[in-house]
Design a protein around this motif. Sequence first.
Motif, PDB file in Angstrom:
ATOM      1  N   CYS A  30       0.828  -1.207   0.000  1.00 19.95           N
ATOM      2  CA  CYS A  30       0.000   0.000   0.000  1.00 19.95           C
ATOM      3  C   CYS A  30       0.860   1.254   0.000  1.00 19.95           C
ATOM      4  O   CYS A  30       1.858   1.328   0.719  1.00 19.95           O
ATOM      5  N   VAL A  31       0.431   2.244  -0.781  1.00 24.40           N
ATOM      6  CA  VAL A  31       1.092   3.546  -0.827  1.00 24.40           C
ATOM      7  C   VAL A  31       0.036   4.611  -0.551  1.00 24.40           C
ATOM      8  O   VAL A  31      -0.980   4.672  -1.250  1.00 24.40           O
ATOM      9  N   ILE A  32       0.281   5.421   0.466  1.00 20.57           N
ATOM     10  CA  ILE A  32      -0.595   6.548   0.764  1.00 20.57           C
ATOM     11  C   ILE A  32       0.170   7.794   0.344  1.00 20.57           C
ATOM     12  O   ILE A  32       1.258   8.081   0.851  1.00 20.57           O
ATOM     13  N   ARG A  33      -0.397   8.493  -0.615  1.00 24.35           N
ATOM     14  CA  ARG A  33       0.273   9.660  -1.184  1.00 24.35           C
ATOM     15  C   ARG A  33       0.235  10.847  -0.210  1.00 24.35           C
ATOM     16  O   ARG A  33      -0.643  10.916   0.654  1.00 24.35           O
ATOM     17  N   PRO A  34       1.171  11.786  -0.354  1.00 24.45           N
ATOM     18  CA  PRO A  34       1.197  12.954   0.535  1.00 24.45           C
ATOM     19  C   PRO A  34      -0.147  13.693   0.531  1.00 24.45           C
ATOM     20  O   PRO A  34      -0.776  13.876  -0.515  1.00 24.45           O
ATOM     21  N   GLY A  35      -0.582  14.077   1.724  1.00 26.02           N
ATOM     22  CA  GLY A  35      -1.817  14.834   1.852  1.00 26.02           C
ATOM     23  C   GLY A  35      -3.088  14.023   1.676  1.00 26.02           C
ATOM     24  O   GLY A  35      -4.169  14.595   1.540  1.00 26.02           O
ATOM     25  N   THR A  36      -2.984  12.691   1.679  1.00 26.81           N
ATOM     26  CA  THR A  36      -4.167  11.839   1.522  1.00 26.81           C
ATOM     27  C   THR A  36      -4.259  10.857   2.687  1.00 26.81           C
ATOM     28  O   THR A  36      -3.357  10.778   3.519  1.00 26.81           O
ATOM     29  N   ALA A  37      -5.352  10.108   2.708  1.00 19.09           N
ATOM     30  CA  ALA A  37      -5.558   9.118   3.766  1.00 19.09           C
ATOM     31  C   ALA A  37      -6.295   7.921   3.194  1.00 19.09           C
ATOM     32  O   ALA A  37      -7.060   8.055   2.233  1.00 19.09           O
ATOM     33  N   SER A  38      -6.075   6.772   3.796  1.00 20.39           N
ATOM     34  CA  SER A  38      -6.885   5.615   3.433  1.00 20.39           C
ATOM     35  C   SER A  38      -8.300   5.864   3.939  1.00 20.39           C
ATOM     36  O   SER A  38      -8.520   6.660   4.858  1.00 20.39           O
TER      37      SER A  38
END
Length: 123
Positions: A37-45
Amino acid sequence: MDIKPLDRADLRHENGLDAQRLLPWPALNAPFEGSWCVIRPGTASTAHAHHEYEIFIALAGTAVLDSQGQRRPFVAGDIVHFPPHVEHRVINEGETDFEMYSVWWDQDMARRFLTRDGQDGPA
C-alpha cells in the motif's frame, strides 16, 4: 523460489490508497491475504472496519494512524495490529509517499489453507 515483483506503475487505487494485492498468486498457499500500500502525501486511506484481523507493517515514510479516537505516529519499522471490527485509517500528512504492507486473515482463510495443505484440523 517464486518472486512476485511489485509493479509500481500499475498500482490499483482502492480504499483511498494505491495498492497491489498479494493474491491471486497461484504459487502461494497461505492462510492470509495481503497488499502493498502507498498513501500519497496529503491523503488518507478510507476509514473502515471489517471482520478480519489485520496488521500493517510500515516500510517507508511517516504517517498517522487514526483508530477509535486515537491518533498515533506510524513510521518505517513499526507494526500495528487491528482486531476485527475496529475502525482504522492511515493519514499521510507528510510530503513524501508512505509505504506499508497490510496482512489480514480470518478463520475461513485458515480453514481453506488447512484443506488445501491436506490438513483437516487437529489430530
